[in-house]
Enzyme design. Sequence first.
Site, PDB file in Angstrom:
ATOM      1  CG  ASP A 287     -60.904  35.277  71.258  1.00 47.79           C
ATOM      2  OD1 ASP A 287     -61.844  35.539  72.115  1.00 47.79           O
ATOM      3  OD2 ASP A 287     -60.131  35.261  70.643  1.00 47.79           O
TER       4      ASP A 287
ATOM      5  CG  ASP B 236     -59.663  36.484  76.051  1.00 48.47           C
ATOM      6  OD1 ASP B 236     -59.132  35.667  76.571  1.00 48.47           O
ATOM      7  OD2 ASP B 236     -59.174  37.067  74.820  1.00 48.47           O
TER       8      ASP B 236
END
EC number: 3.4.23.36
Length: 198
Positions: free
Chosen positions: A157, A171
């Site tokens: 991330d 995401d």
Amino acid sequence: MAEAERVIGTPDTPEAGSEPEQSSGPGGQESAGARPRGKRRIAVLFAVAAFAYTLDLVSKMIVVAKLEHHAPIDIVGDWLRFEAIRNAGAAFGFGEAFTIIFTVIATAVIVVIARLARKLYSLPWAIALGLLLGGALGNLTDRIFRAPGVFEGAVVDFIAPKHFAVFNLADSAIVCGGILIVLLSFKGLDPDGTVHKD
């Protein structure tokens, strides 16, 4: 039903500019034989999925090579920064103790979308499912190939808004696809192109 009719010669593609034939049954719902004919949108689904997956994969490769183990980069003041982290949980860092479960769920989502593609005639649904598929594949790739091990890998991330969880492009694709699916469902548009009214 649609596949059987197409095989035996029922026209599958309406004339240019014409509207698909629809008839309503009791309660405003369309009868079983009133499914609109048109071109299946499998190619659109997989093209969107491939684009989302490639974008996610390339962005993570750049983040791992250039940003991991380095100071975060401010993009919009302190409101948005790029900061590399490894996330063993679900989207936005939730449920880090259930990595293997999220891996199984992602795999199930991919299988369901692949099966649904056979009766996909709606362009908006093709885009939505393509985003969902590309995002699921992106994070599943991390879970399979990244440390600490197969099916337990931590997802990369790097998008870090202020006062919000850190996430990645996979995401974002999943969330956008999910929102679009909810909107299409509220409008009564089904993946096979039929429109129903409750």
